[in-house]
Design an enzyme around this catalytic site. Structure first.
Site, PDB file in Angstrom:
ATOM      1  CB  CYS A 333      -7.612  14.767  -4.504  1.00  0.00           C
ATOM      2  SG  CYS A 333      -8.142  14.550  -6.233  1.00  0.00           S
ATOM      3  CG  HIS A 383      -9.589  10.750  -4.227  1.00  0.00           C
ATOM      4  ND1 HIS A 383      -9.611  12.102  -3.956  1.00  0.00           N
ATOM      5  CD2 HIS A 383      -9.208  10.142  -3.065  1.00  0.00           C
ATOM      6  CE1 HIS A 383      -9.270  12.299  -2.693  1.00  0.00           C
ATOM      7  NE2 HIS A 383      -9.019  11.129  -2.145  1.00  0.00           N
ATOM      8  CD  GLU A 395      -8.921  11.115   1.746  1.00  0.00           C
ATOM      9  OE1 GLU A 395      -9.008  10.707   0.579  1.00  0.00           O
ATOM     10  OE2 GLU A 395      -9.656  10.713   2.670  1.00  0.00           O
TER      11      GLU A 395
END
Length: 421
Positions: A333, A383, A395
């Site tokens: 990420c 994240h 993402e």
């Protein structure tokens, strides 16, 4: 004097020629641009619809994974129960066979003892027998001999009868043991049969759950393929409309330069052509978004990604290793954010927790395309994703997945977005 004027005119003409603009670039119509935007919105809507379907399919798949695990445990339990019942049945059969043999032996012993006693009684009537019955008494040579013979008869007869009684009791005991052993065997065989039925039912339930999971995996794969196809179409549509808008921007720049040229030609003295203004911040945001979207479908690799693109992942000693991330070329990420913002010269660290400290924090109610969104568990950020607008984000989600566009997940989302542009 005339020669000086001519020289000045030549210089002026030369100066004007030096700033003359090139021929006009293509100028797409507004209808073309609007059509491109509609196409991009339609593709984005289809991506969103498929993403929602995929999210539901993935949730169902997770439920089925849990169901299969539960069914597997039930099947394991049924197997253990069956093996236990089979062992108990084998022991019960052995006990029943042993009890039957013992009962049969006790019956034979009683029969043999009774026969021996009958033989003794019959022999007591034989003439001249030392241990006879009446003849034994008649053959006595004296009263003492007669008494001795009577005592011997009583002793032998009593011991035989006692032995016979003991054997009868032993036979009864063995017969009772045989009966109990047979009853235990019948119960053990019933338990074994029930265990076999339970094992068959558990195996069938597990097979059904596994088939349902395979079907769900196939459906999820179909949805992923369909979404990936529409994501490619979305990227192409965004590139198309971006190209049209860039053409329009270049045309407007050309038009402005042309007007400046005309103004310079009409002015009493030459004017210098100014450099076109720098791209607005929104243009930089689009660069970041376009770079992130250009990586759709690239595998997730924990620790992967840098300013130049996807890289080989690294080991984590856990989940990522189980998915082989260290052998994949891709992004995690924060690596995807590094690549996206590198397009506008922003360098980010390869850790989402540190990335959350960059830029300016804005409330989620004010977030806009190009902002970074962060998720945390127990106060620890784990994240990051890039907001695209219209409730969508891009993402690199988790090991085993790929870079994707998805609806913003509100669970665990930090109450702010980070804006770098």
């Amino acid at each position: 004097m005339r020669s000086v004027i001519v020289a000045l005119l030549l210089v002026f003409a030369t100066a004007v020629a030096a700033v003359a603009v090139p021929p006009p670039p293509p100028n797409p119509s507004q209808s073309d641009i609007d059509a491109g935007r509609r196409e991009a919105r339609d593709k984005a809507g289809e991506v969103g619809r498929l993403t929602n379907q995929l999210a539901r399919a993935e949730a169902r798949l997770m439920d089925l994974h849990a169901e299969v695990e539960a069914r597997m445990e039930e099947a394991n339990k049924a197997l253990v129960d069956l093996q236990t019942a089979q062992d108990a049945a084998r022991e019960a059969r052995a006990d029943a066979e042993a009890a039957a043999r013992e009962a049969e032996g006790a019956a034979r012993a009683v029969t043999d003892a009774r026969q021996a006693l009958d033989d003794f009684a019959a022999g007591s009537f034989k003439q001249g027998s030392t241990v006879g019955s009446i003849s034994a008494y008649i053959g006595a040579s004296s009263p003492e001999d007669l008494l001795a013979r009577a005592q011997l008869l009583n002793a032998v007869g009593g011991s035989g009868l006692d032995a016979l009684e003991r054997m009868e009791r032993a036979r009864t005991v063995q017969a009772n043991k045989d009966s109990l052993a047979r009853a235990a065997l019948a119960e053990a065989e019933r338990a074994e049969a029930d265990a076999e039925l339970a094992k068959a039912a558990a195996d069938s339930a597990m097979a059904s759950a596994q088939q349902a999971r395979r079907d769900a995996e196939a459906r999820t794969a179909e949805l992923e393929a369909a979404r990936a196809d529409y994501e490619r179409q979305l990227v192409a549509a965004q590139a198309k409309v971006g190209g049209l808008e860039a053409q329009r921007e270049r045309y407007n720049e050309w038009l402005a330069a042309k007007r400046r040229e005309e103004a310079a030609a009409n002015a009493p003295r030459p004017v210098s052509v100014q450099a076109p203004p720098s791209a607005p911040a929104s243009g930089s945001v689009q660069v970041v978004i376009d770079r992130a979207l250009s990586q759709l479908g690239v595998p997730y690799a924990w620790g992967g990604g840098n300013a130049h693109g996807p890289t080989r992942g690294i080991r984590d000693g856990g989940v990522a290793d189980s998915h082989g991330d260290y052998n994949k070329i891709g992004f995690d990420c924060s690596g995807l954010m590094i690549y996206a913002f590198a397009g506008v010269g922003i360098r980010l660290p390869h850790y989402s927790g540190y990335q959350a400290t960059y830029g300016r924090k804005v409330p989620l109610s004010a977030m806009r395309p190009g902002d970074m969104l962060f998720w945390s568990t127990r106060g620890r950020i784990h994240h990051v994703a890039l907001y695209l607008g219209d409730g969508q984000m891009v993402e690199a989600p988790y090991s085993g997945s790929r870079v994707r566009v998805a609806p913003v997940r509100w669970g665990g989302l930090e109450p702010y977005a980070v804006r770098l542009l």
